[in-house]
Structure formats: C-alpha cells, structure tokens
Design an enzyme around this catalytic site. Structure first.
Site, short mmCIF file in Angstrom:
data_model
loop_
_atom_site.label_atom_id
_atom_site.label_comp_id
_atom_site.label_asym_id
_atom_site.label_seq_id
_atom_site.Cartn_x
_atom_site.Cartn_y
_atom_site.Cartn_z
N GLY A 1 0.97 -1.17 0.03
CA GLY A 1 -0.16 -0.05 0.00
C GLY A 1 0.74 1.33 0.14
N ARG B 1 -6.94 3.71 -14.84
CA ARG B 1 -6.85 4.34 -13.43
C ARG B 1 -7.55 5.68 -13.55
NH1 ARG B 1 -3.44 5.81 -10.57
NH2 ARG B 1 -3.97 4.78 -8.74
N TYR C 1 -0.24 -1.23 -12.25
CA TYR C 1 -1.60 -0.91 -12.44
C TYR C 1 -2.06 -0.36 -13.57
CZ TYR C 1 -1.48 -2.72 -7.40
OH TYR C 1 -1.35 -3.05 -6.33
N CYS D 1 -15.30 4.76 -27.10
CA CYS D 1 -16.48 5.48 -27.15
C CYS D 1 -17.18 5.43 -25.86
CB CYS D 1 -17.38 4.62 -28.08
SG CYS D 1 -16.74 4.55 -29.75
N GLU D 2 -16.36 6.20 -24.93
CA GLU D 2 -17.12 6.40 -23.50
C GLU D 2 -16.58 7.50 -22.97
OE1 GLU D 2 -17.84 3.98 -20.87
OE2 GLU D 2 -17.49 1.98 -21.80
N1 LLP Z 1 -1.29 -7.01 -0.46
C1 LLP Z 1 -2.66 -7.05 -0.72
C2 LLP Z 1 -3.32 -8.00 0.05
C3 LLP Z 1 -3.24 -6.50 -1.59
O1 LLP Z 1 -4.42 -6.33 -1.91
C4 LLP Z 1 -2.74 -5.47 -2.50
C5 LLP Z 1 -3.11 -4.44 -3.48
C6 LLP Z 1 -1.14 -5.34 -2.10
C7 LLP Z 1 -0.77 -5.99 -1.34
C8 LLP Z 1 -0.03 -4.29 -3.06
O2 LLP Z 1 -0.47 -3.04 -2.90
P1 LLP Z 1 0.29 -1.80 -3.45
O3 LLP Z 1 1.45 -2.04 -2.65
O4 LLP Z 1 0.60 -1.96 -4.79
O5 LLP Z 1 -0.51 -0.60 -3.02
N2 LLP Z 1 -5.87 -0.86 -9.01
C9 LLP Z 1 -5.50 -0.11 -7.94
C10 LLP Z 1 -4.97 -0.78 -6.74
C11 LLP Z 1 -5.64 -1.99 -6.46
C12 LLP Z 1 -4.63 -2.61 -5.19
C13 LLP Z 1 -5.15 -3.86 -4.78
N3 LLP Z 1 -4.36 -4.82 -3.81
C14 LLP Z 1 -4.85 1.09 -8.54
O6 LLP Z 1 -4.61 1.25 -9.78
O7 LLP Z 1 -4.81 2.12 -7.75
#
Ligand code: LLP
Length: 419
Positions: free
Chosen positions: A240, A319, A378, A349-350
């Site tokens: 996160g 995103r 992502y 087309c959106e």
């Molecule tokens: N661990 C778990 C259990 C997760 O669900 C996620 C991300 C991560 C680790 C990794 O998170 P990060 O370090 O990358 O923040 N598509 C969205 C983000 C979805 C994240 C889903 N889970 C975006 O583009 O912001």
C-alpha cells in the site's frame, strides 16, 4: 543518474533514452520502464529493512511482466500472489516457494492445492470457510501448511474507496473476534500451522498514521493470542505504500515514492520483537518506473472545452476512468512557457475515457508525443481489449539500451482465440 528528466535539448529522457527519438522507431502507444528505477526502489526498501528480519515481497498484481518480476527477484525479493497464474509466474521468474505468500478472498481448491504442494511460505486466510477448505486439502495431501489469518482492523487508510481494504464494510479479512476463533481452530488442526497475522489496509497510502494504528492493533492481538498459548512467528504488514503521482519528474529534493516517508516508521515498532516481518509492495516498486507514451491524434476546440485526443485510451490505462486517478502528463518535447487548459481524452466510445480534465498543459500540437507518468503499476495489467484495441507493447530501459519485454498484440493474435 536522473531517471526522468528534460535534457538541455528540451527532450524528455528516461535514463539515457531520448523518448522523442524512440518514437521515430516504435509505434505508439506503448509502455516503457526504467530498470534502474525499479532497482532503486527495491534497494531503498532493502536499506530500511536492514536491521530487521524482513522478507520484502513484490505484489505481482501491480505488474506481472516476467522480466520485471525477474529484476525484483534478483534483488532477493519474494512474491505476494493472489492467483494460480501469479504463483506460476513467480515460480517461473525464479522466486523460491519459501518466499511466496498467497492472499485473496476467493482461492479455489486447485489454487490452494497448488500452493500447498509447492510448499510456499504461507497462505493468508480470509474467512472461516476458507480455513476449513485449506484444512481439508492439507489433510488430503497429508502436508503441513503455514497460514496467516488476515484481520480486518477497521482502520481508514484514507485512500480511494475502491482501493481501501481495511474497513469492516470491505470484503477483506475477518473481524478480530472471528480471527481469534480461527486461530484456536487452526492451532488444534493436525496440518495447519497458524503462525502469522496478516493485515492490508489499502493502496496508495501516503502517511504512516494508518499503518501505526494497525501495528498497535497487531501487537495487542499478538498478546491476546499468547494468553491462549498461540505463538505468532510472523506479521505480514501488507502493501500500500503510495507514490507521488503529482511529481514524477526528477527535480531536486523530491522523491517519487513514499517509501522513505513510511517504511522506517512502519518497521520501527518491531525493533524489540522477535517477529519475522513481511511486506507486500507493488506500486512503490514499479509505479514510478513506468511511462505510457502516446501521440496526440487531434485537437478539438469547442466553445466549452479544448480537447487533445490521444492514441492511448482507458483500455490501456484505466486508472483515471476507474478511480479518478491523477497522472502527471508531460510532453516529450518541452515547448516553453505557454500553457493552455485541456481535456486529454482517448478514442474509446465512452465519456469516461479520459486521462486528464481541465488540466493546465504546456501548449501541445497534433502529432506531439506525451508521457503519462507513474504508469508502471496497475497500468498494463488492468488493460483490456475494449473497443477491440490490442494490448500494447512494453519496453525496458536496461543498461542504457531498449529491450522489448512484451510484443504487444495484433488483431490477428486476438482473432485466433475465437472459434
Ligand atoms: N497486498 C494485498 C493483500 C493487496 O490487496 C494489494 C493490492 C497489495 C498487497 C499491493 O498493494 P500496493 O503496494 O501495490 O499498493 N488497481 C488499483 C490498486 C489495487 C490494489 C489492490 N491490492 C490502482 O490502480 O490504484
């Protein structure tokens, strides 16, 4: 070395690569990544973890290109996977099973079986039903399985609601009372080894505060378990850590990620414990390393708005459309001081197919190239064939050279999959 910067000639460079020059030889849109930036981000994480027994895992969901996984693997990272596909990609990229954690609310029986057979580090359990499914499969296979229970601490990560996961209203993890029951049940099972607590609050987190709150919770919970003679060996702190989407260019005194702002504070409370720590970072490792390069097809002026219609679309980078996410967009050629307020939109087309709305941009012309920054995480992984647009190529800047790491689809390769 500067990663993303304008040179004296006014051209944007990724490492030593003049992106305008590159666009003469490859067609847009495309993704391009800096290996140096990926390595730098990993090294920062390793540096902060030096005094701890820390297993940094790469969350493959952010970008599962095998060449990218491999770079991260060579630096000693493990993997956080959420499907059989990610498990296979992690293993094929050389990550040892002992460094793989498997998360996700809906693991299928075959995914659980594959994870147990591979003897991965641990499975993160997200419900009582899943606990029973894993118990049953481990018994059938007569194999021990190390598990962590994912606890939902009801803490607000203060990020976009779609990527916030640590609130009771979210589908993830279990409440503390249920977790306690699950730890008891698992510790009485022949093959389950409940050795870990897992927490993940959400994504694109920009301050240590929610993490610190969750760590207080974890340490309290560990005490509760100790009273029941259940000894926790590891804590998986989830992922996160965010990136600075507003400023991805190299300017003095700025960092492109929140690693240095968050990670040391996140680890500090564990200094005097004997806990083994896991983190699962995706965006903070690859987000700042990637660009989406696109060309301005048309400009269109209406009495209300100025549009730049580009050749990339929401199917390439969803995103902005999905999370109203901000990505800094810069021209590959610096055109000087003049600016105009634009909507930057794709050809799909959106109405939701946009990259920026009412954004003050340097003056741009038809045929100009733009870089959408912060697109390494992502981006390509969330792409689709919507409007029957093929997935685009990915390139990597490695040792000063460009290598193709994904060929890009063609209409033919897509068509072949239909019967
Ligand atoms: N661990 C778990 C259990 C997760 O669900 C996620 C991300 C991560 C680790 C990794 O998170 P990060 O370090 O990358 O923040 N598509 C969205 C983000 C979805 C994240 C889903 N889970 C975006 O583009 O912001």
């Amino acid at each position: 070395m500067q990663i993303l910067h304008y040179n004296d000639d006014g051209n944007l460079y990724l490492e030593n690569i003049d992106l305008t020059e590159l666009c003469r030889t490859v067609s847009t849109p495309f993704y391009i990544y800096s290996e140096t930036e990926i390595r730098n981000n990993c090294k920062r994480i390793l540096h902060h973890g030096e005094l701890f027994s820390l297993l940094p895992c790469y969350a493959l969901k952010a970008n599962y290109n095998p060449k990218i996984i491999h770079i991260i693997q060579t630096l000693g990272f493990g993997a956080d996977v959420v499907s059989d596909g990610e498990l296979q990609f992690a293993l094929r990229s050389g990550i040892s099973p002992q460094k793989i954690v498997f998360a996700g609310v809906g693991k299928s029986a075959s995914e659980i079986e594959a994870a147990i057979r591979e003897e991965i580090h641990s499975l993160n359990i997200e419900s009582e039903s899943e606990l029973r499914a894993i118990a049953k499969i481990s018994k059938k296979l007569k194999k021990n399985v190390v598990v962590a229970i994912r606890i939902n601490p009801d803490i607000d990560a203060k990020t976009h609601p779609y990527i916030s996961t640590g609130l009771h209203e979210n589908k993830f993890g279990v409440d503390p009372a249920t977790a306690l029951r699950m730890f008891r049940e698992a510790s009485n099972h022949q093959y389950l080894k409940p050795e870990g607590i897992h927490i993940h609050l959400g994504s694109q987190i920009q301050s240590p505060a929610p993490y610190l709150e969750s760590i207080r919770f974890i340490l309290d919970f560990r005490e509760k378990l100790l009273h029941e003679n259940i000894k926790i060996k590891f804590v998986d702190l989830g992922g996160g850590i965010g990136i600075h989407y507003e400023n991805q260019l190299d300017t003095r005194n700025t960092s492109r990620t929140f690693i240095d702002d968050i990670l040391p504070q996140l680890l500090a409370p564990f200094r005097d414990t004997d806990l083994y720590l896991i983190i699962e970072l995706g965006r903070a490792i690859v987000g700042s390393a990637g660009l989406l390069i696109t060309k301005v097809l048309y400009k269109k002026e209406t009495p209300q708005r100025n549009f730049a219609i580009i050749d990339a679309a929401m199917n390439n980078l969803i995103r902005p459309s999905l999370y109203q996410a901000y990505h800094q967009i810069v021209p590959l050629k610096d055109s000087g001081a003049e600016t105009e307020v634009m909507d930057i939109v794709g050809p799909v087309c959106e109405t939701g197919d946009y990259f920026a709305r009412q954004r003050e941009m340097p003056l741009i012309n038809e045929g100009d190239y733009l870089a959408v920054t912060g697109a390494g995480a992502y981006g390509q992984v969330l792409s689709s064939n919507y409007n029957l647009r093929p997935r685009i190529a990915e390139y990597l800047v490695r040792d000063g050279n460009i290598t193709t790491i994904f060929n890009g689809e063609s209409i033919q390769t897509i068509m072949q999959q239909y019967l």
